[in-house]
Motif scaffolding. Sequence first.
Motif, PDB file in Angstrom:
ATOM      1  N   VAL A 387       0.809  -1.225   0.000  1.00 47.78           N
ATOM      2  CA  VAL A 387       0.000   0.000   0.000  1.00 47.78           C
ATOM      3  C   VAL A 387       0.842   1.275   0.000  1.00 47.78           C
ATOM      4  CG1 VAL A 387      -2.030  -1.043   1.070  1.00 47.78           C
ATOM      5  CG2 VAL A 387      -0.245  -0.056   2.525  1.00 47.78           C
ATOM      6  N   CYS A 388       2.082   1.202   0.469  1.00 51.82           N
ATOM      7  CA  CYS A 388       2.924   2.404   0.570  1.00 51.82           C
ATOM      8  C   CYS A 388       3.703   2.624  -0.723  1.00 51.82           C
ATOM      9  CB  CYS A 388       3.901   2.282   1.735  1.00 51.82           C
ATOM     10  SG  CYS A 388       3.122   2.428   3.344  1.00 51.82           S
ATOM     11  N   THR A 389       3.538   3.808  -1.299  1.00 50.59           N
ATOM     12  CA  THR A 389       4.252   4.155  -2.515  1.00 50.59           C
ATOM     13  C   THR A 389       4.469   5.652  -2.538  1.00 50.59           C
ATOM     14  OG1 THR A 389       4.214   3.994  -4.941  1.00 50.59           O
ATOM     15  CG2 THR A 389       2.123   4.436  -3.852  1.00 50.59           C
ATOM     16  N   GLY A 390       5.545   6.078  -3.185  1.00 53.58           N
ATOM     17  CA  GLY A 390       5.829   7.504  -3.295  1.00 53.58           C
ATOM     18  C   GLY A 390       6.016   8.152  -1.935  1.00 53.58           C
ATOM     19  N   LYS A 391       5.698   9.427  -1.850  1.00 48.27           N
ATOM     20  CA  LYS A 391       5.813  10.166  -0.588  1.00 48.27           C
ATOM     21  C   LYS A 391       4.511   9.993   0.200  1.00 48.27           C
ATOM     22  CE  LYS A 391       9.096  13.575  -2.379  1.00 48.27           C
ATOM     23  NZ  LYS A 391       9.383  15.018  -2.604  1.00 48.27           N
ATOM     24  N   TYR A 392       4.329   8.783   0.714  1.00 53.65           N
ATOM     25  CA  TYR A 392       3.079   8.428   1.364  1.00 53.65           C
ATOM     26  C   TYR A 392       2.929   9.118   2.720  1.00 53.65           C
ATOM     27  CZ  TYR A 392       5.867   5.421   4.403  1.00 53.65           C
ATOM     28  OH  TYR A 392       6.790   4.959   5.319  1.00 53.65           O
ATOM     29  N   ALA A 393       1.698   9.284   3.153  1.00 56.31           N
ATOM     30  CA  ALA A 393       1.402   9.764   4.496  1.00 56.31           C
ATOM     31  C   ALA A 393       1.102   8.559   5.387  1.00 56.31           C
ATOM     32  CB  ALA A 393       0.203  10.712   4.472  1.00 56.31           C
ATOM     33  N   LEU A 394       1.275   8.717   6.695  1.00 55.13           N
ATOM     34  CA  LEU A 394       1.060   7.605   7.619  1.00 55.13           C
ATOM     35  C   LEU A 394      -0.379   7.109   7.619  1.00 55.13           C
ATOM     36  CD1 LEU A 394       3.205   8.611  10.727  1.00 55.13           C
ATOM     37  CD2 LEU A 394       3.586   6.698   9.181  1.00 55.13           C
ATOM     38  N   SER A 395      -1.291   7.921   7.116  1.00 54.20           N
ATOM     39  CA  SER A 395      -2.681   7.473   7.022  1.00 54.20           C
ATOM     40  C   SER A 395      -2.799   6.198   6.194  1.00 54.20           C
ATOM     41  CB  SER A 395      -3.545   8.578   6.414  1.00 54.20           C
ATOM     42  OG  SER A 395      -2.991   9.039   5.192  1.00 54.20           O
ATOM     43  N   VAL A 396      -1.903   6.007   5.224  1.00 55.97           N
ATOM     44  CA  VAL A 396      -1.988   4.842   4.333  1.00 55.97           C
ATOM     45  C   VAL A 396      -1.661   3.538   5.057  1.00 55.97           C
ATOM     46  CG1 VAL A 396      -0.949   3.755   2.307  1.00 55.97           C
ATOM     47  CG2 VAL A 396      -1.663   6.143   2.202  1.00 55.97           C
ATOM     48  N   PRO A 397      -0.471   3.371   5.658  1.00 50.55           N
ATOM     49  CA  PRO A 397      -0.237   2.093   6.353  1.00 50.55           C
ATOM     50  C   PRO A 397      -1.179   1.864   7.521  1.00 50.55           C
ATOM     51  CG  PRO A 397       1.528   3.668   6.837  1.00 50.55           C
ATOM     52  CD  PRO A 397       0.720   4.244   5.711  1.00 50.55           C
ATOM     53  N   GLU A 431      -1.263  10.611  -5.708  1.00 54.89           N
ATOM     54  CA  GLU A 431      -0.827   9.363  -6.331  1.00 54.89           C
ATOM     55  C   GLU A 431      -0.476   8.280  -5.313  1.00 54.89           C
ATOM     56  OE1 GLU A 431      -0.175   6.731  -9.348  1.00 54.89           O
ATOM     57  OE2 GLU A 431      -0.998   8.759  -9.529  1.00 54.89           O
ATOM     58  N   PHE A 432       0.029   8.677  -4.135  1.00 53.27           N
ATOM     59  CA  PHE A 432       0.424   7.650  -3.167  1.00 53.27           C
ATOM     60  C   PHE A 432      -0.770   6.844  -2.658  1.00 53.27           C
ATOM     61  CE2 PHE A 432      -0.104  11.352  -0.211  1.00 53.27           C
ATOM     62  CZ  PHE A 432      -1.012  10.801   0.680  1.00 53.27           C
ATOM     63  N   GLY A 433      -1.992   7.295  -2.938  1.00 51.80           N
ATOM     64  CA  GLY A 433      -3.161   6.556  -2.486  1.00 51.80           C
ATOM     65  C   GLY A 433      -3.690   5.542  -3.481  1.00 51.80           C
ATOM     66  N   ARG A 434      -3.099   5.476  -4.676  1.00 53.04           N
ATOM     67  CA  ARG A 434      -3.625   4.581  -5.720  1.00 53.04           C
ATOM     68  C   ARG A 434      -3.639   3.120  -5.263  1.00 53.04           C
ATOM     69  NH1 ARG A 434      -4.278   4.843 -11.265  1.00 53.04           N
ATOM     70  NH2 ARG A 434      -3.246   6.888 -11.352  1.00 53.04           N
ATOM     71  N   LYS A 435      -2.511   2.632  -4.742  1.00 56.30           N
ATOM     72  CA  LYS A 435      -2.442   1.238  -4.306  1.00 56.30           C
ATOM     73  C   LYS A 435      -3.451   0.948  -3.198  1.00 56.30           C
ATOM     74  CE  LYS A 435       2.252  -0.447  -5.208  1.00 56.30           C
ATOM     75  NZ  LYS A 435       3.464  -0.968  -4.534  1.00 56.30           N
ATOM     76  N   LEU A 436      -3.562   1.861  -2.262  1.00 56.02           N
ATOM     77  CA  LEU A 436      -4.480   1.654  -1.153  1.00 56.02           C
ATOM     78  C   LEU A 436      -5.907   1.506  -1.661  1.00 56.02           C
ATOM     79  CD1 LEU A 436      -4.985   1.615   1.943  1.00 56.02           C
ATOM     80  CD2 LEU A 436      -5.326   4.091   1.788  1.00 56.02           C
ATOM     81  N   ILE A 437      -6.290   2.349  -2.604  1.00 56.59           N
ATOM     82  CA  ILE A 437      -7.663   2.325  -3.108  1.00 56.59           C
ATOM     83  C   ILE A 437      -7.910   1.113  -4.001  1.00 56.59           C
ATOM     84  CG2 ILE A 437      -9.256   3.499  -4.685  1.00 56.59           C
ATOM     85  CD1 ILE A 437      -8.202   6.154  -3.572  1.00 56.59           C
TER      86      ILE A 437
END
Length: 725
Positions: A387-397, A431-437
């Motif tokens: 789920v983590c990619t690019g300059k991700y925010a901690l909200s993602v993990p 863009e860092f949210g693409r994998k998560l979604i």
Amino acid sequence: MIDRRALLKDLQGQVRALEKDLAEQIGGSGEHYDKLRSEYDRAFALKRTAATWAAWRDERVTQTAVAWVLGSVFVRFCEDNGLFGDVCYLAGPEKDRAVLAEESQDDYFRRHPERTDRDWLLASFEHIGGTQAGRLLFDPEHNPAYRIPISHDAAKALIGFWRRRDQAGTLVHDFTDPEWGTRFLGDLYQDLSEAARKRYALLQTPEFVEEFILDLTLTPAVNEFGHETIKAIDPTCGSGHFLLGIFRRLMKEWEEQDPERDRWEMVRAALESVHGVDINPFAVAIARFRLLLEAMRAADFADFKRARRYEFPIRIAVGDSLIKNRQGTLFDDVDELAQFRYVTEDIDKFPGLLTENRYHVVVGNPPYITPKDKELNELYRRLYKDVCTGKYALSVPFVKRFFGLAKRPESDGRGSGYVGQITANSFMKREFGRKLIEHYLAEKVDLAYVIDTSGAHIPGHSTPTVILAGRRTSAIQRADTIRTVMSNRGEPEEPFEPDNGKVWRAIKAQYNQPGSESEWISVADLPRTQLSIYPWSLAGGGAGELMAALENGSLAKLSQFTELAGFVAITAEDDAFFSGLRHLQRKRIESIRPVATGEVVRDYAISSHLHCIFPYDADLRPEKLGNISQSIKLLWPNRRMLQRRKRFGVVIEAIPSLRWYEFGELYRDKLSTRLSIAFAFVATHNQFVLDRGGKVFNRSAPVLKLTDGMPESDVTNQVGRFGPV
């Protein structure tokens, strides 16, 4: 009653004074220095941190200063509310209590002449530590106050601070409260240390938000599993708002369902259902203290004397809830990093606390920041690589971690855990949210609610937020739709009572009414497939239908005519490279190019006279240093500053392939294409311009490079009719 603002201001001053004192205690050698340095060296070697020794040490100094201050706050609260019985250590609202405190201290010194004011403070801590739950608060093995002692003079000053009285003889800070209210501790948690607030993104969850999320999660979980068996956790518990909310609701269930049960047994059973973790030791101290008082009050214990006879199963730990045994190692149980703990971390005392597939309810308000520590950033990226990619925010993990802690469904699809959180909505559109979604939320879990709260006024939450609620359910059990609350309009002005704001009231009134629409929000059951594609758009008021109409009516997508998209150049020091054309001509700079920033891309035109030194030849190769050009001469006075620029976190002088006078980043393939469309990165409206080549667009004006050889007439005639990229 306590004056929160005055208390916070005064305690901030006490923290600063103790920080200075503790720094002197550590110094550059000696016992305290050696303890800290060895802990830092091991953490650095295991890549738990990339911070410098000085930065890491300062963080520990702050933790310790706050621990001493908070410890004294706990003591004062207990004194003023009778929790110590007839014992008094620091002060009391009545003058006879103040006299008692001073006499008790004098008697202590007569019995222990070798001891000092610091020992008297520690004795007051130990009084609270006499209970099982109190031992968690003042555990010499983990509490930072026992890690680095303050000086005797600093302890004397802290005691004197609590005994101050105004001209009328009234104690300056009086904690007397018949209700034992501890909400003020949340303010201290959030604002006591500015450095800690920024590092950990400290932010307490407003009670009305916490209650709403518990309505979506704990209430249905209790209905399904029963209050007797519920296990709930907040993996980012902070000062404990969610934990107290869970405890109160479960106590109410016990009182209603089994009113004849022994009162203490109800309290114990409710406490056994509540679990929490936080990386910040003083946040955990506050959460433990608040839950202890809440449990004592629920059990009708008026002071610690009676409470000493009971074991309070308070399960709140200090630790990083994102760190777990890494997958793919030969023996996960001996993963050295997973086993490493800072001295302040005590999560090992709570076996299984962060075991996946354990909880019926997982709720929280995780931090939204981008992890600044390089090593932690990379560690989280490895642990949550799906789920983590690019300059991700901690909200993602944290989204994945929350769902991972929830119970998986049984073979028949039943029994999955409920998950709810309020988090930053940046993953929806960046863009860092693409994998998560697309690869997690769409495939692995069952989202039930997506509620846009960006238009509501939520105190302290300057970052736009969204509430996600759902279950850890198998694909075959997922519903075909997701209840979605979309924003039509934000709060017109800051409401006096945030929970009574127009937008929040609309959310509360409408969230379970699909098809409803008001001035503030729209509610719809959107097809799951629509929210399985990045990005998400939660604009209401017909915005979704308009988007669909544009897509259906377009002849083609712009991506069919685009080769590249993104930044052209990032100098990393614009002031050194950018200047007016005449100035650069007077300096006889030969390699000059016009510059366009996002703020000058307006109304299909570029209105800028700015130019830049362009230290590259016709083939876009950097100028050779051997032939000292006028460009390099002009840049020379800024040489050291340019060497210290960073490219992806690495200083330029440490990158062999990059000369000090080059741009920080230059994407040559975008410069070599003739036609491109530039747009303003930040603007109130969409702003585009067609560029025919030759300009340098900086980071605030990304570009779409059109297919090489595409006739300009096709661009000017058709671009306006294309659909989304």
